[in-house]
Design a protein around this motif. Structure first.
Motif, short mmCIF file in Angstrom:
data_model
loop_
_atom_site.label_atom_id
_atom_site.label_comp_id
_atom_site.label_asym_id
_atom_site.label_seq_id
_atom_site.Cartn_x
_atom_site.Cartn_y
_atom_site.Cartn_z
N SER A 16 34.96 -43.79 21.69
CA SER A 16 36.14 -44.12 20.90
C SER A 16 36.55 -43.01 19.95
O SER A 16 37.71 -42.94 19.52
N SER A 17 35.64 -42.07 19.63
CA SER A 17 36.01 -40.96 18.76
C SER A 17 36.99 -40.01 19.43
O SER A 17 37.61 -39.18 18.75
N SER A 18 37.15 -40.10 20.75
CA SER A 18 38.12 -39.24 21.43
C SER A 18 39.54 -39.51 20.97
O SER A 18 40.44 -38.67 21.16
N TRP A 19 39.76 -40.66 20.34
CA TRP A 19 41.09 -41.03 19.83
C TRP A 19 41.32 -40.59 18.38
O TRP A 19 42.37 -40.88 17.81
N ASN A 20 40.38 -39.90 17.77
CA ASN A 20 40.45 -39.65 16.33
C ASN A 20 41.76 -39.01 15.88
O ASN A 20 42.36 -39.44 14.89
N GLU A 21 42.20 -37.98 16.58
CA GLU A 21 43.42 -37.29 16.15
C GLU A 21 44.66 -38.14 16.41
O GLU A 21 45.64 -38.08 15.64
N VAL A 22 44.66 -38.94 17.45
CA VAL A 22 45.77 -39.87 17.69
C VAL A 22 45.80 -40.92 16.58
O VAL A 22 46.88 -41.25 16.05
N ILE A 23 44.64 -41.43 16.22
CA ILE A 23 44.57 -42.43 15.14
C ILE A 23 45.13 -41.85 13.84
O ILE A 23 45.87 -42.53 13.11
N ALA A 24 44.78 -40.60 13.53
CA ALA A 24 45.28 -39.98 12.31
C ALA A 24 46.80 -39.95 12.29
O ALA A 24 47.43 -40.20 11.24
N ARG A 25 47.42 -39.69 13.41
CA ARG A 25 48.88 -39.65 13.47
C ARG A 25 49.49 -41.04 13.39
O ARG A 25 50.54 -41.22 12.78
N LEU A 26 48.86 -42.03 13.99
CA LEU A 26 49.34 -43.40 13.87
C LEU A 26 49.20 -43.89 12.44
O LEU A 26 50.07 -44.62 11.92
N ASP A 27 48.11 -43.50 11.78
CA ASP A 27 47.91 -43.88 10.37
C ASP A 27 49.04 -43.35 9.50
O ASP A 27 49.46 -44.01 8.53
N GLU A 28 49.54 -42.17 9.81
CA GLU A 28 50.64 -41.59 9.02
C GLU A 28 51.89 -42.47 9.08
O GLU A 28 52.68 -42.48 8.14
N ASP A 29 52.04 -43.22 10.17
CA ASP A 29 53.17 -44.13 10.32
C ASP A 29 52.80 -45.57 9.96
O ASP A 29 53.57 -46.49 10.23
N HIS A 30 51.62 -45.74 9.39
CA HIS A 30 51.15 -47.06 8.92
C HIS A 30 51.09 -48.09 10.05
O HIS A 30 51.41 -49.28 9.85
N VAL A 31 50.69 -47.63 11.23
CA VAL A 31 50.52 -48.53 12.37
C VAL A 31 49.07 -48.96 12.43
O VAL A 31 48.17 -48.11 12.47
N PRO A 32 48.79 -50.25 12.44
CA PRO A 32 47.39 -50.70 12.54
C PRO A 32 46.78 -50.33 13.88
O PRO A 32 47.45 -50.41 14.93
N VAL A 33 45.52 -49.89 13.85
CA VAL A 33 44.87 -49.38 15.06
C VAL A 33 43.46 -49.95 15.17
O VAL A 33 42.74 -50.08 14.17
N VAL A 34 43.04 -50.26 16.39
CA VAL A 34 41.66 -50.60 16.72
C VAL A 34 41.24 -49.74 17.90
O VAL A 34 41.93 -49.73 18.93
N ALA A 35 40.15 -48.99 17.76
CA ALA A 35 39.61 -48.20 18.86
C ALA A 35 38.39 -48.93 19.41
O ALA A 35 37.39 -49.11 18.72
N VAL A 36 38.48 -49.35 20.65
CA VAL A 36 37.46 -50.19 21.27
C VAL A 36 36.35 -49.33 21.86
O VAL A 36 36.60 -48.28 22.45
N ALA A 37 35.11 -49.78 21.69
CA ALA A 37 33.96 -49.13 22.32
C ALA A 37 33.80 -49.72 23.72
O ALA A 37 33.09 -50.71 23.92
N ASN A 38 34.47 -49.13 24.68
CA ASN A 38 34.45 -49.62 26.06
C ASN A 38 33.02 -49.51 26.62
O ASN A 38 32.45 -48.42 26.64
N PRO A 39 32.42 -50.60 27.09
CA PRO A 39 31.03 -50.54 27.55
C PRO A 39 30.79 -49.64 28.77
O PRO A 39 29.69 -49.12 28.96
N LEU A 40 31.80 -49.50 29.65
CA LEU A 40 31.67 -48.67 30.86
C LEU A 40 30.57 -49.18 31.80
O LEU A 40 29.90 -48.40 32.47
N ARG A 41 30.41 -50.49 31.87
CA ARG A 41 29.37 -51.09 32.71
C ARG A 41 29.92 -51.63 34.02
O ARG A 41 29.17 -51.84 34.97
N GLY A 42 31.20 -51.92 34.09
CA GLY A 42 31.80 -52.51 35.28
C GLY A 42 33.13 -53.10 34.89
O GLY A 42 33.31 -53.54 33.75
N LEU A 43 34.10 -53.14 35.82
CA LEU A 43 35.45 -53.54 35.45
C LEU A 43 35.50 -54.97 34.92
O LEU A 43 36.15 -55.23 33.90
N ALA A 44 34.84 -55.91 35.57
CA ALA A 44 34.90 -57.30 35.12
C ALA A 44 34.26 -57.44 33.73
O ALA A 44 34.83 -58.09 32.83
#
Length: 240
Positions: A16-44
């Motif tokens: 989820s840290s791969s989104w850090n710079e995108v989050i910083a830019r969304l924060d500048e526009d006061h958009v609420p953000v959640v970065a999910v820790a995708n388990p990467l175990r299987g699609l279902a």
């Protein structure tokens, strides 16, 4: 109306840290953000986990996926609160399609040549991108020091996750507006496949980044944030 919450879902070989710079830019526009820790175990399993996260997010959601994360948001994105989808160098599968099959439908992906696997008792076999191949494969336009850190911190993906097919009879992009942004130098998902998926989804925006690698959320966060903000604005401004 209040801005929808942007929920970011990373893909394979990332966290989820791969989104850090995108989050910083969304924060500048006061958009609420959640970065999910995708388990990467299987699609279902990953889609169920994302659905649980979405249950805890108040109000409307703009759901964003990178790479394999696009598979996950397509499976989980039919929930009522999800009002838009953004695909960042991401798979947007139809029923019965897998990430592996889509990446091989057109020439251009070299991912299979760069991964290494090892057995794991709980998930069969895990894949990582070899350290010496990581930058060229995923992050050719990322500074060397940062791509080296990304390589060291990469999250392995269960090999079976990449061959899991979309179960939903009606993928989320058929019933939700979608935005696509991708690079023309992606070595993981061929540009022709990305164009096909954007075309059949009748995407509201299809932004192709010249010389952009697979890791656009890291290398081109301004462009990625701009596309996300366009989706947020469209949701906020739509008639009730």
């Amino acid at each position: 109306m209040p801005a929808p919450t942007v929920v970011l879902v990373h893909g394979a070989f990332a966290d989820s840290s791969s989104w850090n710079e995108v989050i910083a830019r969304l924060d500048e526009d006061h958009v609420p953000v959640v970065a999910v820790a995708n388990p990467l175990r299987g699609l279902a399993e990953d889609a169920r986990y994302l659905s649980d996260v979405l249950d805890a997010v108040p109000g409307e959601v703009v759901l964003v996926g990178h790479c394999y994360g696009g598979m996950v948001i397509t499976e989980a994105g039919t929930r009522e609160t999800v009002t838009a989808l953004v695909y960042v160098s991401a798979f947007a599968p139809d029923h019965g399609e897998s990430a592996d099959e889509l990446s091989r439908r057109f020439p251009g992906s070299t991912l299979r040549d760069t991964v290494a696997g090892y057995p794991v008792r709980t998930s069969g076999r895990e894949l990582v991108v070899r350290r010496e191949a990581f930058a060229a494969q995923l992050a050719a336009d990322v500074p060397a020091a940062l791509s080296a850190a990304m390589s060291a911190a990469q999250r392995p993906v269960a090999e079976s996750a990449l061959s899991d097919v979309l179960v939903s009879a009606v993928p989320a992009w058929r019933t939700r507006p979608s935005w696509f942004v991708y690079g023309d130098a992606d070595r993981t998902i061929p540009t022709a496949a990305l164009q096909l998926m954007a075309d059949r989804a009748d995407a509201a925006v299809r932004r192709e980044i010249w010389d952009g690698s697979h890791a656009l959320e890291v290398s081109r966060p301004d462009a990625v944030a701009d596309v996300i903000l366009d989706a947020v604005d469209a949701v906020a401004r739509r008639p009730l």
